[in-house]
Design an enzyme around this catalytic site. Sequence first.
Site, PDB file in Angstrom:
ATOM      1  N   CYS A 114      15.422  19.464  -0.501  1.00 11.28           N
ATOM      2  CA  CYS A 114      16.398  20.704  -0.854  1.00 11.28           C
ATOM      3  C   CYS A 114      17.492  20.798  -0.077  1.00 11.28           C
ATOM      4  O   CYS A 114      18.287  21.250  -0.546  1.00 11.28           O
ATOM      5  CB  CYS A 114      15.885  22.383  -1.371  1.00 11.28           C
ATOM      6  SG  CYS A 114      14.297  21.515  -2.778  1.00 11.28           S
ATOM      7  N   HIS A 250      22.494  26.262  -2.519  1.00 10.81           N
ATOM      8  CA  HIS A 250      21.261  25.026  -2.603  1.00 10.81           C
ATOM      9  C   HIS A 250      20.755  26.508  -4.765  1.00 10.81           C
ATOM     10  O   HIS A 250      20.758  27.478  -4.473  1.00 10.81           O
ATOM     11  CB  HIS A 250      19.997  25.555  -2.726  1.00 10.81           C
ATOM     12  CG  HIS A 250      19.208  24.711  -2.718  1.00 10.81           C
ATOM     13  ND1 HIS A 250      19.082  23.383  -4.286  1.00 10.81           N
ATOM     14  CD2 HIS A 250      17.573  25.216  -2.443  1.00 10.81           C
ATOM     15  CE1 HIS A 250      17.845  23.174  -4.510  1.00 10.81           C
ATOM     16  NE2 HIS A 250      16.914  24.633  -3.809  1.00 10.81           N
ATOM     17  N   ASN A 280      16.457  23.286 -10.338  1.00  9.41           N
ATOM     18  CA  ASN A 280      16.599  22.821  -8.998  1.00  9.41           C
ATOM     19  C   ASN A 280      16.575  21.709  -9.065  1.00  9.41           C
ATOM     20  O   ASN A 280      15.390  21.290  -9.492  1.00  9.41           O
ATOM     21  CB  ASN A 280      15.064  23.141  -8.207  1.00  9.41           C
ATOM     22  CG  ASN A 280      15.057  22.944  -6.763  1.00  9.41           C
ATOM     23  OD1 ASN A 280      16.249  22.354  -6.352  1.00  9.41           O
ATOM     24  ND2 ASN A 280      14.942  23.824  -6.172  1.00  9.41           N
TER      25      ASN A 280
END
Length: 323
Positions: A114, A250, A280
């Site tokens: 990520c 993020h 996500n």
Amino acid sequence: MTIRAVVRGVGHYLPDRVVSNAEFEASLDTSDDWIRSRSGIERRHLAGPGQTTADLATRAAKAALEDAGMQADEIDAIILATSTADLTFPSAATMVQANLGMTRGFAFDVQAVCAGFVFALTTANALIIAGQATRVLVIGAEIFSRLMDWTDRGTCVLFGDGAGALILERTEAAGTPADRGILSTDLNSDGRHKDILYVDGGTSTGTTGKLRMEGKEVFRHAVEKLAETAHAALEKAGLGSADVDWIVPHQANIRIIEGTAKRMQVSMDRVVVTVQDHGNTSAASIPLALSVGKARGQIKPGDLIVTEAIGGGLAWGAVVLRW
Ligand code: ACO
């Protein structure tokens, strides 16, 4: 004279299929209310059966090239942040290079889960400063839906697919925090935390594997480490929280985003939030949010932006840039 890597274009691509939280209610013991209240996610895009990570990345790259008014052959390097490359090798970045009809320069993948886009931006900045490249296409693209255990309600409702891309160009600048471009970067990792977020496949198993996560533990590390790295990057740039126009975090969980903004003493009206629409998307989430934030009219030339991300490794970091 200081060399800066300045943003010239941005773009994104999301697969057509949109899956609402309610769709999970048929197959899992979950609810729209649980997913919304724990994560802020309302829907996510999922790639179709024939789509590949390189396809998504290519669509985002074309949008960024168009935004920059550039041709693919003007690009010296492609750096693609992904943990879901289509094949073990070659890199998805070289597939994008071929898809764009680019016959010069070089291309490679960066894998920091990520946090991948922050690592890719930092690498692109270093290449530009070192004189190795003048224009770099930096992409984040993921198909995390292919890593999901669709029986695990603790993970499969949280992720989505997509891609975003940015074009950076070398420019000469004054060397002050008022310059446009990347002003500072801060990267970190700590391999002791492998077991709280990983995929249980690879060459050691001969399978692609599924994502496994201890959500509570990841959450705890995220809020603490994201605020720390953002502060560290701002300090390196000679700036502070009060100078920030936009945090572009993020997009994992609205509670992580809010917790980090609070620690940074930045109000939520200065945070670009897309997690409700994308879920996500791992390394794609920051370039997606930059592109959507620009399209919404939030991000404007001259704005000071802090991007920050954390993911498997653990790996985390932040980039301060003036748009
Ligand atoms: N629907 C309904 N109930 C669920 C679901 C679901 N989808 N998932 C878990 N539950 C249950 C659990 O089984 C548990 O039940 P129990 O008490 O009977 O055991 C209960 O809900 C509470 O679970 P917790 O894990 O304590 O819930 P929490 O409030 O921590 O939220 C979440 C879970 C959303 C995963 C949160 O911990 C989180 O977001 N963590 C960060 C993870 C993350 O974002 N990872 C992405 C990769 S890293 C990154 O990008 C930052």
